[in-house]
Design a protein around this motif. Structure first.
Motif: not given
Length: 672
Positions: A191-201, A374-385
């Motif tokens: 569930n790595d957010p930087w590999l999958c869909c952007g958050h741990l859920y 500083a709070v959890g509204i960030n996206c990883t590159e995978a999710y942005t892609e």
């Protein structure tokens, strides 16, 4: 079932595709007529399209192979419209367009759709066997298929954000384990957010597929689970606080559980039985994929998936590049949109520049987007892609099913350290609060060059994460979804309470009340929340949730649009504003509350933006909206220029004064 032959066509042969589980009725057989007249591919496709036209239409909620009927017809038309150079060449003997594998367009389309049907059946397996409502009712998952190189071949009609980032997970498996440490019966999880869909859920479960002892591909399920442990707060400052993080690890080896991994997962979540039940459902779907792929290879006399994968990916990439060249003019197209902030009322901004190149590729650059939060509204590159590819596909090639070929021409540039490419260990729990606006930014940049393919900004959705205990003291966790209004389209009104760009479903009231100690006190459309326009935006909704438990219920509310409004396009008005209220108090859009017995939380979802000048909306449609309560009498006058007498009839003189003469004259001719 019959279909006529084109004049001079050779007799037809029938290819029988067995699809157990099809449309919830095992053993249903689809008959597809395949013409052997190689010199007339257009006639073959015409016959196939005719047959499909005669098929019964599916129910709106069915997730089955027949639900792809429209996609199949569109894809056949596309494949036959490609230039000969893309399709292959005719031989001197008059053979039809042939690809590298020797298959023609009809062969490829039949095989492609059969692969997609397997994934639709796997999706149905998940719906029927998963434990969590966000999966079984919300449909927040996706099923995908890859070749042995990790290239995506097909996917079911799942949630868009579950699709484009998926090649990273399979690539990570190949890089970490190599083919020597991947065995038949293995299943991996991460569930790595930087590999999958952007958050741990969002959990990804992947199974290598074998045929005759050889690795031939991978099947994957990505799904949003209701709990992954971590803090019950929206104020996490690092991803470590947000829950259990799983690197790519074996969940099964050789078909047997890895007990240490299962124990680790169960020990770190609030609802271990529920989560394990969901993961077991995902594994069941993957085993079904294995059986279907084995049958597919045997039926077609193939050793692996490479021939069909090469054809699908090569042709799709060529079609995508052709679509980009035809749709997006050369040069740079820019846009900046505003979205709700979190720590202050100051809005965030997404800036995008889209440049189409002469080779038919496109670069989407987010330089100028705000810094990571500083709070959890960030996206990883995978999710942005994922959302970038989705938006470009919507505009250029919505009729081509997802595969790696569609993604190849889209180049992403998201500066590291922005909230669209956050650096580890940034918090990412509420990533949809920003990522869901990526399509709106891209649509706005291309609105003038492709106006007939646009949709105004939508009201998005509200996610509430609920945690508590039931009367027996057992932990409960569910994640209901509520939808805002869809933005108006270029030739149609927006749909009320429909999710976009995420394709998840609204949580049914009955399911919500059965799974949580909540009563829905009201659920209604919000008048005037749809943006005014020639085509009106879809309405938002108001929901009341009353706590029925004497045990406190923790609720994390993620209402995405309460400060900024869903923008209208081409002169259309903005949608209405969302809100959160508790006990007469107005709450922030992203907040956490602790509900006690009798407390009532009220959530308002924003409406979608309108499209084009509202003064050009036909009078009959304005009057119908007023009669339904969707538009108030006051808004009919102020926004649409339609004045009404106290008895509800049109004040023609005042309406003519309010509306532009040309629009007024045209609309009065249509009065009822």
């Amino acid at each position: 079932m019959k279909a006529g032959r084109p004049s001079g066509a050779a007799p037809a042969s029938i290819l029988r595709l067995e699809t157990p589980g099809f449309g919830a009725k095992p053993g249903v057989v689809v008959f597809i007529i395949r013409y052997r007249l190689r010199s007339d591919p257009q006639g073959a496709c015409t016959a196939l399209a005719g047959l499909l036209t005669s098929m019964p239409r599916p129910s709106k909620t069915a997730r089955s192979p027949i639900a792809n009927r429209h996609t199949l017809m569109q894809s056949i038309r596309l494949l036959n419209s490609l230039p000969t150079s893309m399709m292959g060449s005719r031989s001197s003997k008059g053979k039809a367009f042939m690809g590298r594998s020797g298959m023609d367009a009809v062969d490829i389309e039949i095989q492609w759709q059969r692969l997609i049907s397997f994934l639709s059946e796997a999706a149905l397996t998940i719906v029927k066997t998963s434990f969590s409502k966000i999966v079984s009712e919300g449909g927040d998952f996706g099923c995908l298929l890859y070749d042995r190189e990790g290239r995506m071949i097909a996917q079911d009609t799942g949630v868009s954000s579950k699709l484009a980032p998926s090649p990273r997970t399979v690539t990570a498996i190949l890089q970490r384990f190599g083919t020597n440490d991947i065995s038949e019966g293995d299943v991996f999880i991460t569930n790595d957010p930087w590999l999958c869909c952007g958050h741990l859920y969002d959990i990804s479960v992947i199974k290598p597929l074998f045929h005759c002892g050889r690795l031939v591909g991978f099947a994957e399920t990505m799904a949003h689970v209701p709990d992954i442990g971590g803090s019950l707060s929206s104020d996490a400052r690092e991803v470590f606080e947000e829950g259990l993080s799983l690197p790519v690890v074996h969940l099964l080896r050789g078909g047997h559980d890895v007990p240490e991994v299962w124990a680790l997962i169960r020990a770190n979540v609030r609802v271990p039985d529920q989560l394990e039940g969901d993961i077991r459902a995902f594994i069941a779907a993957l085993y079904l994929d294995q059986r279907r792929v084995t049958a597919f290879l045997e039926d077609n006399g193939l050793e692996d998936l490479q021939p069909i994968a090469d054809e699908i990916i090569t042709r799709s990439e060529a079609a995508m590049r052709a679509g980009l060249l035809a749709t997006i003019p050369a040069g740079k197209h820019r846009n900046t949109i505003l979205l709700d902030g979190v720590e202050t009322d100051e809005p965030l901004s997404i800036s995008v520049s889209i440049e189409r190149h002469e080779d038919g590729s496109v670069t989407v650059d987010y330089d100028g987007t705000g810094p990571q939060s500083a709070v959890g509204i960030n996206c990883t590159e995978a999710y942005t892609e994922a959302w970038t590819a989705y938006a470009i596909r919507c505009i250029v090639a919505p009729h081509i099913p997802y595969n790696a070929g569609l993604l190849s021409p889209v180049r992403l540039k998201a500066p590291s350290g922005t909230f669209l490419n956050a650096r580890h260990p940034a918090p990412v729990r509420m990533k949809s609060s920003t990522g869901n606006f990526i399509p709106a930014a891209i649509f706005g940049a291309l609105a003038e060059v492709a106006p007939d393919r646009m949709i105004a900004e939508s009201g998005i959705k509200c996610v509430i994460r609920c945690f508590g205990t039931d009367a027996q003291g057992r932990n409960i966790a569910e994640t209901p979804h509520f939808m805002g209004g869809l933005g108006a389209r270029s030739s149609k009104d927006g749909v009320s309470c429909m999710s976009f760009p995420a394709a998840g479903a609204e949580t049914p009231v009955e399911m919500l009340e059965n799974s949580l100690p909540l009563t829905v006190t009201h659920k209604s459309l919000i008048s005037d929340s749809g943006g005014a326009g020639r085509y009106r935006g879809g309405l938002g909704q108001s929901i009341g949730l009353r706590c029925e438990s004497d045990r406190p219920l923790s609720v994390l509310v993620q209402n995405i649009k309460v400060h900024t409004l869903a923008a209208g396009y081409a002169g259309g008005g903005a949608g209405g504003q969302g809100y959160n209220r508790l006990g007469g108090r107005t709450l922030p859009g992203k907040t956490q509350v602790r509900l006690s017995l009798g407390d009532e939380l009220e959530i308002g979802l924003s409406g979608g933006g309108g499209m084009s000048d509202p003064h050009r909306r036909p009078l009959a449609e304005v009057l119908a909206d007023v009669a339904e309560g969707w538009v108030s009498r006051e808004a009919a006058t102020t926004h649409y220029g339609v004045a009404l007498h106290p008895d509800g009839t049109v004040d023609e003189i005042e309406t003519l004064r309010l509306r532009e003469p040309a629009a007024a004259s045209a609309v009065l001719l249509e009065r009822v």
